[in-house]
Motif scaffolding. Structure first.
Motif, PDB file in Angstrom:
ATOM      1  N   VAL A 162       0.736  -1.437  -0.363  1.00 14.61           N
ATOM      2  CA  VAL A 162      -0.080   0.239  -0.088  1.00 14.61           C
ATOM      3  C   VAL A 162       0.813   1.706  -0.572  1.00 14.61           C
ATOM      4  O   VAL A 162       1.806   1.291   0.848  1.00 14.61           O
ATOM      5  N   ILE A 163       0.593   2.382  -1.049  1.00 14.28           N
ATOM      6  CA  ILE A 163       1.618   3.674  -1.239  1.00 14.28           C
ATOM      7  C   ILE A 163       0.651   4.728   0.140  1.00 14.28           C
ATOM      8  O   ILE A 163      -0.733   4.777  -0.428  1.00 14.28           O
ATOM      9  N   VAL A 164       0.786   4.983   1.383  1.00 15.47           N
ATOM     10  CA  VAL A 164       0.563   4.789   2.145  1.00 15.47           C
ATOM     11  C   VAL A 164       0.554   6.583   1.532  1.00 15.47           C
ATOM     12  O   VAL A 164      -0.258   7.306   2.217  1.00 15.47           O
ATOM     13  N   GLU A 165       1.726   6.770   1.623  1.00 20.76           N
ATOM     14  CA  GLU A 165       1.727   8.559   1.175  1.00 20.76           C
ATOM     15  C   GLU A 165       2.410   8.882   0.024  1.00 20.76           C
ATOM     16  O   GLU A 165       3.215   7.880   0.125  1.00 20.76           O
ATOM     17  N   GLN A 166       1.984   9.694  -0.599  1.00 20.21           N
ATOM     18  CA  GLN A 166       3.064  10.340  -1.538  1.00 20.21           C
ATOM     19  C   GLN A 166       3.165  11.818  -1.668  1.00 20.21           C
ATOM     20  O   GLN A 166       1.672  11.935  -2.361  1.00 20.21           O
ATOM     21  N   ARG A 167       3.959  12.404  -2.348  1.00 18.13           N
ATOM     22  CA  ARG A 167       3.619  13.942  -2.772  1.00 18.13           C
ATOM     23  C   ARG A 167       5.662  14.346  -2.885  1.00 18.13           C
ATOM     24  O   ARG A 167       6.670  13.581  -2.911  1.00 18.13           O
ATOM     25  N   VAL A 168       5.527  15.867  -3.707  1.00 14.25           N
ATOM     26  CA  VAL A 168       6.661  16.701  -4.059  1.00 14.25           C
ATOM     27  C   VAL A 168       7.105  16.959  -3.097  1.00 14.25           C
ATOM     28  O   VAL A 168       6.148  17.662  -2.090  1.00 14.25           O
ATOM     29  N   VAL A 169       8.266  16.283  -2.746  1.00 14.96           N
ATOM     30  CA  VAL A 169       9.235  17.202  -1.351  1.00 14.96           C
ATOM     31  C   VAL A 169      10.570  18.696  -1.906  1.00 14.96           C
ATOM     32  O   VAL A 169      10.865  17.820  -3.216  1.00 14.96           O
ATOM     33  N   ASP A 170      11.251  19.084  -1.044  1.00 15.26           N
ATOM     34  CA  ASP A 170      11.761  19.990  -1.472  1.00 15.26           C
ATOM     35  C   ASP A 170      13.691  19.557  -0.661  1.00 15.26           C
ATOM     36  O   ASP A 170      14.486  20.622  -0.663  1.00 15.26           O
ATOM     37  N   ALA A 171      13.380  17.962   0.112  1.00  8.15           N
ATOM     38  CA  ALA A 171      14.565  18.216   0.770  1.00  8.15           C
ATOM     39  C   ALA A 171      14.602  16.832   0.540  1.00  8.15           C
ATOM     40  O   ALA A 171      13.291  16.355   0.886  1.00  8.15           O
ATOM     41  N   VAL A 172      15.903  16.063   1.211  1.00  6.42           N
ATOM     42  CA  VAL A 172      15.810  15.299   1.723  1.00  6.42           C
ATOM     43  C   VAL A 172      16.518  14.458   2.994  1.00  6.42           C
ATOM     44  O   VAL A 172      17.170  15.668   3.359  1.00  6.42           O
ATOM     45  N   PRO A 173      16.405  13.504   4.343  1.00 10.24           N
ATOM     46  CA  PRO A 173      16.610  13.337   5.562  1.00 10.24           C
ATOM     47  C   PRO A 173      17.679  13.953   5.889  1.00 10.24           C
ATOM     48  O   PRO A 173      18.434  14.367   6.589  1.00 10.24           O
ATOM     49  N   VAL A 174      18.703  12.793   4.094  1.00 14.21           N
ATOM     50  CA  VAL A 174      20.385  12.977   4.930  1.00 14.21           C
ATOM     51  C   VAL A 174      20.780  13.130   2.604  1.00 14.21           C
ATOM     52  O   VAL A 174      19.780  12.310   2.269  1.00 14.21           O
ATOM     53  N   GLU A 175      22.123  13.663   2.954  1.00 11.15           N
ATOM     54  CA  GLU A 175      21.981  13.385   1.665  1.00 11.15           C
ATOM     55  C   GLU A 175      23.054  11.892   1.355  1.00 11.15           C
ATOM     56  O   GLU A 175      23.523  11.352   1.039  1.00 11.15           O
ATOM     57  N   PRO A 176      22.296  11.875   0.025  1.00 15.56           N
ATOM     58  CA  PRO A 176      22.972  10.198  -0.888  1.00 15.56           C
ATOM     59  C   PRO A 176      24.327  10.545  -1.356  1.00 15.56           C
ATOM     60  O   PRO A 176      24.868  11.723  -1.517  1.00 15.56           O
ATOM     61  N   THR A 177      24.945   9.677  -0.733  1.00 12.38           N
ATOM     62  CA  THR A 177      25.873   9.589  -1.139  1.00 12.38           C
ATOM     63  C   THR A 177      26.215   8.305  -2.238  1.00 12.38           C
ATOM     64  O   THR A 177      25.882   6.842  -2.297  1.00 12.38           O
ATOM     65  N   LEU A 178      28.072   8.349  -2.990  1.00 14.29           N
ATOM     66  CA  LEU A 178      27.917   7.518  -3.864  1.00 14.29           C
ATOM     67  C   LEU A 178      28.289   5.864  -2.557  1.00 14.29           C
ATOM     68  O   LEU A 178      28.303   5.184  -3.314  1.00 14.29           O
ATOM     69  N   GLU A 179      28.750   6.433  -1.787  1.00  7.94           N
ATOM     70  CA  GLU A 179      29.368   5.340  -0.484  1.00  7.94           C
ATOM     71  C   GLU A 179      28.163   4.470  -0.263  1.00  7.94           C
ATOM     72  O   GLU A 179      28.526   3.651  -0.894  1.00  7.94           O
ATOM     73  N   SER A 180      27.068   5.147   0.033  1.00  7.27           N
ATOM     74  CA  SER A 180      25.781   4.514   0.695  1.00  7.27           C
ATOM     75  C   SER A 180      25.524   3.562  -0.803  1.00  7.27           C
ATOM     76  O   SER A 180      24.634   2.807  -0.033  1.00  7.27           O
ATOM     77  N   SER A 181      24.925   3.933  -1.718  1.00  8.85           N
ATOM     78  CA  SER A 181      24.527   3.504  -2.654  1.00  8.85           C
ATOM     79  C   SER A 181      25.501   2.451  -3.770  1.00  8.85           C
ATOM     80  O   SER A 181      24.922   1.259  -3.665  1.00  8.85           O
ATOM     81  N   GLY A 182      26.611   2.205  -3.603  1.00 10.12           N
ATOM     82  CA  GLY A 182      27.580   1.231  -3.235  1.00 10.12           C
ATOM     83  C   GLY A 182      28.093   1.608  -5.072  1.00 10.12           C
ATOM     84  O   GLY A 182      28.406   0.013  -5.857  1.00 10.12           O
ATOM     85  N   CYS A 183      27.445   2.164  -6.231  1.00  8.09           N
ATOM     86  CA  CYS A 183      27.721   2.698  -7.126  1.00  8.09           C
ATOM     87  C   CYS A 183      29.133   3.280  -7.587  1.00  8.09           C
ATOM     88  O   CYS A 183      29.984   4.927  -6.503  1.00  8.09           O
ATOM     89  N   THR A 184      29.628   3.322  -9.054  1.00  6.62           N
ATOM     90  CA  THR A 184      30.903   4.180  -9.130  1.00  6.62           C
ATOM     91  C   THR A 184      30.533   5.525  -9.801  1.00  6.62           C
ATOM     92  O   THR A 184      30.796   6.652  -9.505  1.00  6.62           O
ATOM     93  N   ALA A 185      29.155   5.473 -10.213  1.00  2.00           N
ATOM     94  CA  ALA A 185      28.340   6.786 -11.082  1.00  2.00           C
ATOM     95  C   ALA A 185      27.213   7.010 -10.594  1.00  2.00           C
ATOM     96  O   ALA A 185      26.478   5.751 -10.708  1.00  2.00           O
ATOM     97  N   TRP A 186      26.611   8.466 -10.757  1.00  4.66           N
ATOM     98  CA  TRP A 186      25.262   8.218 -10.051  1.00  4.66           C
ATOM     99  C   TRP A 186      24.602   7.796 -11.694  1.00  4.66           C
ATOM    100  O   TRP A 186      23.258   7.220 -11.062  1.00  4.66           O
ATOM    101  N   GLU A 187      25.039   8.076 -12.672  1.00  2.74           N
ATOM    102  CA  GLU A 187      24.310   7.204 -14.731  1.00  2.74           C
ATOM    103  C   GLU A 187      24.151   6.212 -14.352  1.00  2.74           C
ATOM    104  O   GLU A 187      22.794   5.796 -14.981  1.00  2.74           O
ATOM    105  N   SER A 188      25.323   5.466 -13.336  1.00  2.00           N
ATOM    106  CA  SER A 188      24.562   4.013 -13.738  1.00  2.00           C
ATOM    107  C   SER A 188      24.326   3.409 -12.587  1.00  2.00           C
ATOM    108  O   SER A 188      23.793   1.875 -12.221  1.00  2.00           O
ATOM    109  N   CYS A 189      23.424   4.737 -11.132  1.00  2.00           N
ATOM    110  CA  CYS A 189      23.285   3.466 -10.140  1.00  2.00           C
ATOM    111  C   CYS A 189      21.503   3.132 -10.341  1.00  2.00           C
ATOM    112  O   CYS A 189      21.234   4.160 -10.281  1.00  2.00           O
TER     113      CYS A 189
END
Length: 309
Positions: free
Chosen positions: A282-309
């Motif tokens: 169930v998608i309980v909530e969905q909307r446009v927001v202008d911030a994220v709680p923490v900054e996304p990082t390549l280290e946390s993603s396990g990728c070498t480049a965002w475009e391929s992540c």
């Protein structure tokens, strides 16, 4: 002395006092005529000057005592026209709202999902996704396990107007007319991609768009739903999701997953619930927001480049 004699005597005395002047009569008459002509010409010009004040001028001609010709005045020279102020340039072309992602740069589409398996155990996961910049996934509401993900700006591989596009990024290239969109899907079917019949592959393409409908323009959401609903085996009925929210329910048989169920809000085209008989999300909530709680990082993603992540 007679009167004649008196006259002659007077003339004789005058001749003695006033010297005689010979007059050539051949010049007297023309000179007198010229004087009269001058007086008449001046009078004519005066009249012409008065008449000219009412829009007429005298035509210069040799004077005639009987004829004076008056002609309409020549048009008054117009003042040089001042060039009109040029109209302002047209505003830059703006894509219709039906062809633009609802998530602008610097914003994310936030969705909160609640999943329940056959055992009834519930799990919460959240996503902050954007077609413009990296996003974030969080499980169990624990920011310590936040995972970065690349921009969601690749829609898939499609053949549009005979052109094969391996990684379609321009959402406006996909038509929002359901029949045209289904034609694109069918032209894009390949034997070595996806499984099942051609109809099942077309359903899979529509499904892939619907599960990320928040990133898509509203017109494309409705078109993808219409394609899925119109395929053989699909059934659409009014109903509600598992939380009681009213919506439109689409049931579709799939060879691998059995009967699949989608519930959407017919007003927005956004999914409210999806899954199969074994598990539902169930998608309980969905909307446009202008911030994220923490900054996304390549280290946390396990990728070498965002475009391929």
């Amino acid at each position: 002395m007679t009167s004649d004699d008196d006259a002659q005597d007077l003339l004789a005395r005058l001749d003695a006092v006033v010297p005689r002047i010979d007059v050539r009569t051949s010049r007297v008459i023309p000179r007198a005529r010229r004087r009269r002509a001058l007086r008449r010409t001046v009078g004519t010009l005066v009249v012409a000057g008065v008449v000219a004040g009412t829009g007429w001028v005298a035509q210069a001609q040799p004077w005639s005592p009987r004829t004076v010709t008056l002609l309409p005045a020549q048009p008054t020279a117009e003042a040089p026209s001042v060039p009109a102020t040029p109209p302002p340039p047209p505003p830059p072309a703006v894509e219709p709202a039906s062809a633009v992602s609802p998530v602008p740069p610097g914003s994310w589409w936030y969705a909160r999902h609640q999943s329940a398996g056959a055992e009834g155990a519930a799990a919460i996961n959240e996503s902050w996704l954007s077609p413009h910049q990296p996003g974030l996934l969080v499980w169990g509401e624990d920011l310590a396990n936040a995972t970065g993900v690349g921009p969601r700006n690749v829609l898939g591989t499609f053949v549009i107007d005979g052109e094969r596009i391996e990684m379609l990024r321009d959402v406006s290239r996909l038509p929002t007319d359901p029949a045209a969109l289904e034609s694109v899907f069918r032209a894009s079917v390949e034997p070595d991609r996806r499984s099942g019949t051609d109809d099942e592959k077309v359903y899979g393409m529509a499904y892939d768009l619907l599960i990320e409908a928040g990133l898509l323009p509203e017109g494309l959401r409705h078109a993808a739903w219409s394609v899925a609903a119109g395929l053989p085996g699909s059934a659409v009925t009014p109903g509600a999701d598992s939380t009681g929210r009213p919506g439109e329910v689409l049931d579709h048989p799939r060879a691998q997953n059995g009967a699949e169920r989608l519930v959407r809000d017919p007003a927005t085209g956004l999914l409210l619930e999806l899954g199969s008989s074994g598990s539902m999300t169930v998608i309980v909530e969905q909307r446009v927001v202008d911030a994220v709680p923490v900054e996304p990082t390549l280290e946390s993603s396990g990728c070498t480049a965002w475009e391929s992540c």
